[in-house]
Scaffold this active site. Structure first.
Site, PDB file in Angstrom:
ATOM      1  N   SER A 132      -0.945   0.454   6.175  1.00 21.57           N
ATOM      2  CA  SER A 132      -1.303  -0.435   7.279  1.00 21.57           C
ATOM      3  C   SER A 132      -2.265  -1.504   6.788  1.00 21.57           C
ATOM      4  CB  SER A 132      -1.948   0.371   8.418  1.00 21.57           C
ATOM      5  OG  SER A 132      -2.146  -0.449   9.556  1.00 21.57           O
ATOM      6  N   ASP A 133      -2.156  -2.680   7.378  1.00 23.52           N
ATOM      7  CA  ASP A 133      -3.072  -3.761   7.031  1.00 23.52           C
ATOM      8  C   ASP A 133      -3.258  -4.638   8.263  1.00 23.52           C
ATOM      9  OD1 ASP A 133      -4.458  -5.067   4.562  1.00 23.52           O
ATOM     10  OD2 ASP A 133      -3.570  -6.734   5.662  1.00 23.52           O
ATOM     11  N   GLN A 134      -4.440  -5.201   8.368  1.00 19.96           N
ATOM     12  CA  GLN A 134      -4.734  -6.066   9.517  1.00 19.96           C
ATOM     13  C   GLN A 134      -5.263  -7.403   9.032  1.00 19.96           C
ATOM     14  OE1 GLN A 134      -8.305  -5.634  12.263  1.00 19.96           O
ATOM     15  NE2 GLN A 134      -6.679  -4.844  13.589  1.00 19.96           N
ATOM     16  N   ALA A 172      -0.185  -4.635  10.763  1.00 16.05           N
ATOM     17  CA  ALA A 172       1.119  -4.214  10.248  1.00 16.05           C
ATOM     18  C   ALA A 172       1.089  -2.720   9.968  1.00 16.05           C
ATOM     19  CB  ALA A 172       1.454  -4.974   8.977  1.00 16.05           C
ATOM     20  N   LYS A 190       0.836  -1.206   0.000  1.00 13.35           N
ATOM     21  CA  LYS A 190       0.000   0.000   0.000  1.00 13.35           C
ATOM     22  C   LYS A 190       0.872   1.257   0.000  1.00 13.35           C
ATOM     23  CE  LYS A 190      -3.897  -2.157   2.425  1.00 13.35           C
ATOM     24  NZ  LYS A 190      -4.667  -2.217   3.701  1.00 13.35           N
TER      25      LYS A 190
END
Length: 198
Positions: free
Chosen positions: A74-76, A111, A58
């Site tokens: 950010s990623d979850q 993250a 991203k």
């Protein structure tokens, strides 16, 4: 050698209203843009690896548009044992997901990537958060979903809202990470780039 003449813009590479609201807590100027990437997990990739890869992807996608910025990606990824808990997107899927998690512990891996698109310096952290769900009834699931409709939340419960009533215990280093953007880590990362929040 090139020099960055002005204070870089901060760009949140996300279309998530939750991440935008979290970043607003820091009271710093920023812009948002949607990174438009494929978020499909790779085979044999752990939840932590998926979250880290997508957070970086991203940030790098947004860096193509903003070559002199500090870009937040950010990623979850949420996991229940060996299975992943995605966004349910509708009532039926959310019902099934909450039936699966009741009485069990899920881990939410969030993250966070901060990319200086001018220097190509990248900082990355993956912050886990453990959530133990109560033993709630099918009727309580229905009552909750009708009131909050958390269809865009992995795990089908918003801890910052009524979903807290479904949770028995939460353990982790950064509660903002559970919502989607680990602010404690972000403040540290920004400081590493010479930007103090306070």
């Amino acid at each position: 050698m090139k020099t960055q003449n002005t204070t870089p813009k901060i760009i949140l590479g996300s279309s998530s209203i939750y991440r935008k609201e979290l970043l607003q807590r820091l009271q710093i100027p920023f812009e948002t843009t949607s990174p438009q990437i494929n978020e499909t997990p790779l085979s044999n990739e752990s939840p932590e690896e998926t979250a880290a890869r997508l957070a970086e992807a991203k940030a790098r996608a947004v860096a193509k548009i903003y070559p002199q910025a500090l870009i937040i990606g950010s990623d979850q990824v949420a996991a229940l044992g060996d299975s992943r808990l995605g966004k349910p997107l509708n009532h039926a899927n959310a019902t099934e997901q909450l039936r699966r998690v009741r009485g069990k512990e899920a881990v939410f891996y969030t993250a966070l990537c901060l990319l200086n698109s001018f220097t190509d310096r990248l900082q990355m952290r993956v912050i886990p958060y453990h959530v133990k769900f109560r033993q709630f009834s099918d009727q309580q699931i229905e009552n909750y979903l009708l009131k909050e409709q958390p269809y865009h939340c992995a795990g089908s419960a918003k801890s910052e809202g009524l979903g807290i009533a479904l949770i028995e215990q939460m353990t982790g280093d950064d509660p903002s990470g559970l919502i989607g953007l680990p602010l404690i880590a972000l403040v540290d990362m920004l400081a590493q780039e010479g930007m103090e929040v306070i």
